[in-house]
Design a protein around this motif. Structure first.
Motif, PDB file in Angstrom:
ATOM      1  N   ALA A 161       0.823  -1.209   0.027  1.00 23.82           N
ATOM      2  CA  ALA A 161      -0.147   0.027   0.199  1.00 23.82           C
ATOM      3  C   ALA A 161       0.950   1.457  -0.230  1.00 23.82           C
ATOM      4  O   ALA A 161       1.998   1.090   0.409  1.00 23.82           O
ATOM      5  CB  ALA A 161      -0.756  -0.038   1.370  1.00 23.82           C
ATOM      6  N   THR A 162       0.251   2.253  -0.549  1.00 24.20           N
ATOM      7  CA  THR A 162       1.112   3.647  -0.585  1.00 24.20           C
ATOM      8  C   THR A 162       0.367   4.532   0.518  1.00 24.20           C
ATOM      9  O   THR A 162      -0.974   4.832   0.625  1.00 24.20           O
ATOM     10  CB  THR A 162       0.914   4.431  -1.892  1.00 24.20           C
ATOM     11  N   VAL A 163       0.972   4.769   1.603  1.00 25.78           N
ATOM     12  CA  VAL A 163       0.440   5.651   2.764  1.00 25.78           C
ATOM     13  C   VAL A 163       1.385   6.936   3.063  1.00 25.78           C
ATOM     14  O   VAL A 163       2.422   7.142   2.614  1.00 25.78           O
ATOM     15  CB  VAL A 163       0.639   4.843   4.055  1.00 25.78           C
ATOM     16  N   ASP A 164       0.683   7.780   3.607  1.00 23.96           N
ATOM     17  CA  ASP A 164       1.454   9.111   3.963  1.00 23.96           C
ATOM     18  C   ASP A 164       2.373   8.699   5.113  1.00 23.96           C
ATOM     19  O   ASP A 164       2.408   7.811   5.928  1.00 23.96           O
ATOM     20  CB  ASP A 164       0.387   9.971   4.419  1.00 23.96           C
ATOM     21  N   GLU A 165       3.587   9.721   4.960  1.00 20.07           N
ATOM     22  CA  GLU A 165       4.657   9.522   5.808  1.00 20.07           C
ATOM     23  C   GLU A 165       4.298   9.696   7.210  1.00 20.07           C
ATOM     24  O   GLU A 165       4.590   9.093   8.224  1.00 20.07           O
ATOM     25  CB  GLU A 165       5.736  10.690   5.600  1.00 20.07           C
ATOM     26  N   ASN A 166       3.142  10.502   7.499  1.00 22.08           N
ATOM     27  CA  ASN A 166       2.409  10.628   8.865  1.00 22.08           C
ATOM     28  C   ASN A 166       2.122   9.465   9.420  1.00 22.08           C
ATOM     29  O   ASN A 166       2.171   9.399  10.803  1.00 22.08           O
ATOM     30  CB  ASN A 166       1.439  11.847   8.958  1.00 22.08           C
ATOM     31  N   ALA A 167       1.632   8.392   8.578  1.00 18.55           N
ATOM     32  CA  ALA A 167       0.840   7.233   9.300  1.00 18.55           C
ATOM     33  C   ALA A 167       2.279   6.628  10.023  1.00 18.55           C
ATOM     34  O   ALA A 167       1.971   5.977  10.903  1.00 18.55           O
ATOM     35  CB  ALA A 167       0.534   6.428   8.231  1.00 18.55           C
TER      36      ALA A 167
END
Length: 878
Positions: free
Chosen positions: A62-68
């Motif tokens: 999956a592609t997630v935001d760095e904040n996650a």
């Protein structure tokens, strides 16, 4: 097969098979994503793990935001808390990633197998830029291997240790066929991680690896290991290095550190700053670029701003930048990076606030190298408390200092002398203090940038005042015991050897007359007077003396010996700067009054000398003879050779300028005989110029006047060569202006006179010596055929100019001659008058020339007689 490996760290156990974390045997609740992050970090303990690698591990599909990722990592760090020693498990390296920094022990067969079968994977990064100014160093260090197996490159932060080490490693690898392995230890928070860091770089399994495993892996390999940035983990590196070198015979180790390891077999190389040229007024940009500090600055400035061009007009500012930044590559790079916003002149002006300006390091650099302050913070934070105290107190030294001076300034109720000695030794080891070997003595020094930083730590309060007071008293003890202003016992070698102390004196005066101890400041001014004249700095001394006289007004020092000393040295400084002014006369008159009231005969002699000097410089030769006679009797009564020779020299000069050349020569020969040759040390200080030069200047004038032009010119050449070798501008001014240049011009040696006047011009310009500059301006006007001469020339100067060029003649000179009764140049002045009136009356002209000839004969001035003989019968000036 299921992975049965488990990892133990601090109070925790991480089981891969159970995919669970335990604390002291109890399960710890941890989310699946946070657990994946933990496993990756522990598996790669000691290594830098990037943000992308962490996100790929926790969210592989999956592609997630760095904040996650940050949220889960924050939860993990909160769950782990701190080690039992209060340290963090995970270190964040801003902009780069994260690193597990706590030792890990592996359990389970799989881990052991993995460690045993992994081949070595070695990596040596390349230098990304050109290495400037280090070719000889790199060659020399590379040649040490393999003869030397443990070499440490030591030096302060930012000096280029890593750059040199990489270049050396690549050279050794290429020339000797060894593999290179680079290990950056800067990110490590503990020495316990050094073994893991090396294992990681060797491609070994980090978990569970021990020194023996590393030694076993290296045993049959020829490897050069580079341990970079070791200063905060030196003990661990020293232990590991000794273990490896004892067991792996083909391994060599290259260290970079701000302090040596002090390990067995270590060979230490102290890396020096880049070469900075000494600024010369005529230095070109091309010449300046021959020096490595300038090369580096200009190369980086061009990279920062494509419009940057190093021009001749920029030389002074660029050299100032390089010098004030001590030739430290990192500081120069930071300054150069600002060339997109500032020009070199603006940068040079702003370096007093260098820690605010130099904040633009490479974005990819370690945080401690992204600003100049951060670089020094790193070193400072590694110091013990006593080392920090001594470090900041050493900032009061503006140049080099000895151990005794450091002990005096830094020790006190809170730090004993032995602690200062230990701290100073440690600061040298840690490259915050450098050693300066001079005349077989050990001197210490803080680089200028380091001193600025230390001074910030010291601040402006009570501690500064106390350290400056102790430092000032130590300087006073030194100068008061070694130097006397008048008696001729100043050893020139002592003054030369201590000339660097003038920077400390400047700082002490500034402190003393602002917030410090004014009385101590006055005492220091008096005691150090000879040093300022030895350095040809009368203009600066003049300003300091004025401050001191203002400071003593209304105090018990008025009318004291201290005021006498101030007035006398103030008078000397006025002579060399402003000339024989009324202020100069008043200074020596006041000094004489104090000597009379305090009944100090030797001091009175000095005051009379000052009045005599002013009179003769002003052209009042009759008055000068009276004062010389007044000086003679008490001077002879002392029985001291220096006083007797001074008296004879004074009389010789007065008789010379009055026109009594035979008597002047007789007296001068007594002075020379007293020395058995014109020896400097015996009669230097009465005029603050070299005694031999003063004697030769008068001797060549008398020799020329008595008709021996060749002999006079020979003396002039000898005197010029001698005085120009002294590196003492006041003596150079005296010798060239009073003797050498006039003789050269009288002899028609224009090229020689022009060469010497060039030296005179440079000396007077750089020192702000207006009185001596008038001489240079007048000689320049003659050499250039001008008819306008300096309006502020004294009578003595105007006389010399007129004897060389009739264009310099004025009626005031002949009027003064008639009123004085006799002048050394009287026959020549009368000859010029006769020439100017020749068209009106031939008989009157002949009579005037006859009178001039008679005066010249009476004076023993054969040179004037020859000129008159050549002129008789001519209607135009020659």
């Amino acid at each position: 097969m299921q992975d049965s490996t488990s990892y133990k760290f601090d109070r925790f156990t991480l089981s891969i098979a159970q995919r669970a974390l335990f604390s002291n045997g109890e399960p710890v609740r941890l989310g699946a994503r946070a657990l994946e992050l933990l496993i990756l970090l522990v598996e790669r303990a000691g290594e830098l793990v990037t943000k992308d690698q962490l996100m790929e591990r926790a969210w592989p599909d999956a592609t997630v935001d760095e904040n996650a990722m940050r949220v889960h990592l924050s939860a993990l760090r909160k769950t782990l808390g701190e080690t039992t020693d209060g340290a963090s498990f995970i270190q964040n390296e801003t902009g780069r990633g994260y690193r597990w920094v706590v030792p890990v022990v592996v359990a389970g067969a799989l881990g052991a197998q993995k460690s045993a079968v992994d081949p070595l994977s070695l990596f040596l990064p390349a230098n990304l830029g050109q290495v400037i100014g280090r070719d000889e160093v790199i060659e020399g260090l590379a040649d040490l291997f393999p003869g030397k197996r443990l070499v440490t490159i030591a030096g302060p932060g930012g000096i280029g240790k890593t750059t040199v080490a990489l270049a050396v490693a690549h050279r050794v690898a290429a020339e000797q066929g060894v593999a290179g392995c680079f290990v950056d230890l800067a990110p490590l928070s503990s020495g316990s991680l050094v073994v893991s860091a090396l294992a990681s770089q060797l491609g070994l399994a980090v978990a569970g690896v021990a020194e023996q495993g590393i030694v076993a892996a290296l045993a049959s390999r020829a490897v050069l290991i580079v341990f970079d940035n070791c200063e905060h983990v030196v003990d661990a590196v020293a232990q590991l290095a000794e273990t490896i070198l004892q067991s792996a015979s083909d391994v060599s180790i290259l260290i970079t550190s701000r302090e040596p390891l002090r390990a067995a077999g270590e060979w230490i190389f102290r890396l020096q700053t880049l070469a900075v040229p000494v600024h010369q007024p005529d230095m070109t940009a091309a010449k300046a670029l021959e020096f490595s500090a300038v090369q580096l600055f200009c190369a980086k400035a061009k990279a920062s701003s494509s419009s940057f061009e190093f021009q001749d007009g920029d030389v002074s500012a660029v050299l100032d930048i390089c010098e004030r930044l001590d030739g430290i590559p990192l500081a120069l790079e930071m300054a150069a990076s600002r060339m997109d916003l500032l020009d070199v002149q603006q940068m040079a002006k702003r370096l007093d606030d260098r820690f605010s300006v130099l904040t633009k390091g490479r974005r990819t650099a370690m945080p401690r190298q992204q600003t100049l302050r951060a670089t020094l913070d790193w070193s400072h934070d590694l110091l013990s408390e006593s080392e920090k105290v001594v470090f900041r107190r050493l900032s009061v030294f503006r140049s080099s200092f000895e151990l005794d001076a450091a002990l005096a300034a830094c020790s006190g109720a809170d730090v004993e002398e032995f602690a200062v000695f230990d701290a100073l030794t440690a600061l040298v080891d840690k490259s915050l203090v450098t050693m300066d070997r001079r005349d077989r003595s050990s001197l210490y020094r803080l680089l200028d940038t380091t001193r600025f930083y230390a001074a910030e730590k010291l601040g402006k309060g009570a501690e500064l005042d106390e350290v400056m007071r102790r430092h000032g008293k130590q300087c006073l003890k030194l100068f008061a015991s070694e130097i006397t202003v008048w008696d001729g016992k100043n050893p020139a070698k002592w003054l030369a050897a201590n000339s660097w102390r003038v920077d400390d004196l400047r700082a002490l005066f500034d402190w003393a007359f602002t917030t410090g101890d004014k009385k101590l400041g006055v005492e220091l001014i008096i005691a150090s007077a000879s040093l300022w004249f030895h350095l040809s700095l009368p203009s600066e001394y003049l300003a300091i003396a004025r401050r001191a006289m203002s400071a003593i007004a209304g105090t018990e020092l008025v009318g004291s010996v201290a005021e006498f000393e101030l007035q006398a040295t103030y008078g000397h400084a006025l002579w060399h700067t402003a000339g024989p002014t009324e202020d100069m006369n008043n200074a020596f008159l006041r000094a004489g009054e104090i000597a009379d009231r305090l009944d100090l005969p030797s001091h009175k002699l000095r005051a009379v000398w000052g009045q005599w000097a002013r009179a003769i410089l002003f052209g009042n030769y009759g008055e000068s003879l009276v004062l010389a006679e007044q000086f003679k009797e008490p001077a002879y009564a002392t029985g001291e050779l220096a006083n007797i020779q001074t008296a004879d020299h004074m009389l010789a000069l007065s008789h010379h300028f009055i026109g009594n050349q035979p008597q002047a020569l007789e007296l001068l020969m007594k002075v020379i005989a007293g020395d058995d040759a014109p020896v400097r040390a015996n009669h230097t200080n009465h005029a603050q110029v070299d005694g031999k030069t003063a004697v030769l200047a008068l001797l060549m004038r008398i020799t020329w006047l008595q008709g021996d032009a060749d002999g006079a010119l020979s003396l002039a050449r000898d005197c010029a060569a001698d005085v120009l070798s002294l590196d003492h501008d006041l003596s150079i001014c005296y010798g060239l202006a009073i003797g050498c240049i006039p003789v050269a011009l009288w002899c028609g040696e224009l090229a020689l006179a022009k060469e010497w006047n060039g030296h005179l011009m440079r000396c007077t310009t750089r020192r702000g010596l207006r009185h001596w500059h008038v001489w240079a301006e007048g000689f320049a006007a003659i050499l250039e055929g001008k008819t306008v001469f300096p309006a502020d020339a004294t009578a003595m100067q105007a006389e010399v100019f007129a004897t060389i060029s009739p264009d310099a003649y004025s009626d005031d000179l002949i009027v003064r001659h008639d009123s004085e009764g006799s002048l050394w140049c009287g026959p020549e002045l009368r000859r010029i008058v006769a020439l100017r009136s020749a068209k009106h009356s031939g008989k009157a002209n002949e009579e005037a020339l006859g009178v001039a000839h008679a005066i010249a004969k009476r004076q023993g001035a054969t040179a004037w007689m020859k000129r008159i003989d050549l002129t008789q019968g001519k209607s135009e000036p020659r």
